[in-house]
Design an enzyme around this catalytic site. Structure first.
Site, PDB file in Angstrom:
ATOM      1  N   LYS A  35     -13.755 -12.442  -4.544  1.00  0.00           N
ATOM      2  CA  LYS A  35     -13.647 -10.986  -4.385  1.00  0.00           C
ATOM      3  C   LYS A  35     -12.376 -10.496  -5.080  1.00  0.00           C
ATOM      4  CE  LYS A  35     -11.440 -11.550   0.138  1.00  0.00           C
ATOM      5  NZ  LYS A  35     -11.652 -11.448   1.599  1.00  0.00           N
ATOM      6  N   TYR A 256      19.076   1.358 -11.493  1.00  0.00           N
ATOM      7  CA  TYR A 256      18.966   2.627 -10.766  1.00  0.00           C
ATOM      8  C   TYR A 256      19.603   2.506  -9.390  1.00  0.00           C
ATOM      9  CZ  TYR A 256      15.545   4.372 -14.153  1.00  0.00           C
ATOM     10  OH  TYR A 256      14.911   4.810 -15.293  1.00  0.00           O
TER      11      TYR A 256
END
Ligand SMILES: *Cc1c(COP(=O)(O)O)cnc(C)c1O
Length: 368
Positions: A35, A256
């Protein structure tokens, strides 16, 4: 030249892990669970290596069509069954086995016009409380299915909520055994964690195991056990290269938000890999990473296209710290080194499953 990031799929490791599943469940047949596009690996990329399985299990009908298109004529099980009545036409046409977990699915089957009879897996809710009939409703559902001309074989299944953890499966096995008592039909109860941890337990000896994550080289019960403990091999490597270098002085910050501050002089490398590649932004400073096979750590925030890594341990080991040096985000590194995906997942507060499934479409994938 494209960005140097690349994912590698390792067919030999997939084969090895499949054998490992077989060795844990000697008397059972093995569904290879593919899956979510084979847990992010790509169904078409894993098919050759996993075709030694006895069947494939998945839940998206389009994925079932892809497995048939690859030439697979053996069993395919739809783990959640059908989502609407017309899905049954595809089940008839492609000979798909399907779970039946609610009354509505039985109603749809009863109205389905077909010459092709269906094999169904009647699902018991043994405590997970997602899909499945309650123990009280289970036998009546079985009787309804048994009376349908559309159904020629009924197997019994359940899915454990705690196969990977301390609660274990004894309570769920007991629920299953008592609901299924005396009912004929093959049984399928074990996922990877149950296969590895509880295969010896009486009651788990079932006819079909459903092996997912173990096939892909991630330990279902990490950090209690790692893949070395279970004898599994990584099937996906995410690797890239250094594309920049910075020499920091004490007090300099990285990235950042300036979340990392250098305490003293240090060399860092900038890697062509970021959250837009599927590398989790939740990974804080200290997430393990290999540079030229040497284990080091990330520093500062993960940005969209880049991360920064501490080059000091790599220098100390005398390995390559130049532009172009190989960086292993997870999987197999150079010189026989390895960084299990589970360690990176833990640093991001998640599990290996999520990282592999989240590999971004922009990352080129090759077969090793
Ligand atoms: C996904 C799934 C599995 C496989 O689980 P793993 O933990 O990856 O082994 C087995 N059974 C069902 C019903 C599933 O949905």
């Amino acid at each position: 030249m494209p960005r140097p990031i690349q994912a590698l799929i390792h067919p030999d490791a997939l084969k090895h892990n499949l054998e490992r599943a077989r060795a844990s469940a000697i008397d059972a047949r093995v569904f290879a669970v593919v899956k979510a596009n084979a847990y992010g690996h790509g169904i078409e990329r894993v098919y050759e290596a996993l075709r030694g399985a006895d069947g494939f299990a998945l839940l998206d009908l389009a994925e079932a069509e892809r497995v048939r298109a690859l030439g697979w004529r053996g069993p395919i099980l739809l783990l959640e069954g059908v989502f609407e009545p017309r899905d049954l036409e595809l089940c008839s046409r492609l000979n798909l086995w399907h779970a039946v977990h609610c009354e509505q699915q039985i109603d749809w089957l009863a109205m389905h016009k077909t010459h092709q009879t269906h094999r169904v897996f009647l699902k018991l809710n043994s405590g997970m409380n997602r899909l499945g009939f309650t123990p009280q409703a289970f036998r009546a559902a079985w009787a309804r299915l048994d009376a349908l001309p559309q159904v020629d074989e009924i197997s019994l299944m359940t899915h454990f909520s705690d196969a990977d953890g301390s609660r274990g499966i004894a309570h769920a096995v007991e629920t299953f055994e008592s609901a299924a008592r005396d009912l004929p039909g093959e049984r399928s109860v074990a996922n990877s964690a149950a296969t590895l941890r509880h295969a010896q337990a009486a009651g788990v000896r079932a006819d079909w195991v459903r092996a997912g994550i173990l096939l892909y080289g991630s330990a279902p019960d990490f950090p209690e056990h790692d893949i070395a403990h279970w004898g599994l091999a990584p099937t996906m490597t995410l690797r890239s290269k250094l594309i920049g270098l910075q020499q920091l002085r004490g007090g300099d910050t990285v990235g950042y938000g300036s979340s990392f501050t250098a305490e003293r002089e240090m060399a860092i490398g900038i890697v062509a890999c970021g959250y837009a590649d599927g590398y989790p932004r939740h990974c804080a400073t200290g997430t393990p990473v290999l540079v030229d096979g040497v284990r080091t750590r990330t520093v500062g925030r993960v940005s969209m296209d880049m991360i920064a890594v501490d080059l000091e341990p790599v220098r100390a080991a005398g390995r390559d710290t130049g532009i172009g040096a190989e960086v292993t985000l997870w999987g197999e590194g150079p010189h026989g080194t390895r960084l299990p995906i589970d360690e990176v997942a833990r640093a991001a507060g998640t599990i290996g499953y999520e990282l592999m499934c989240a590999l971004a479409p922009r990352v080129p994938v090759a077969i090793a």
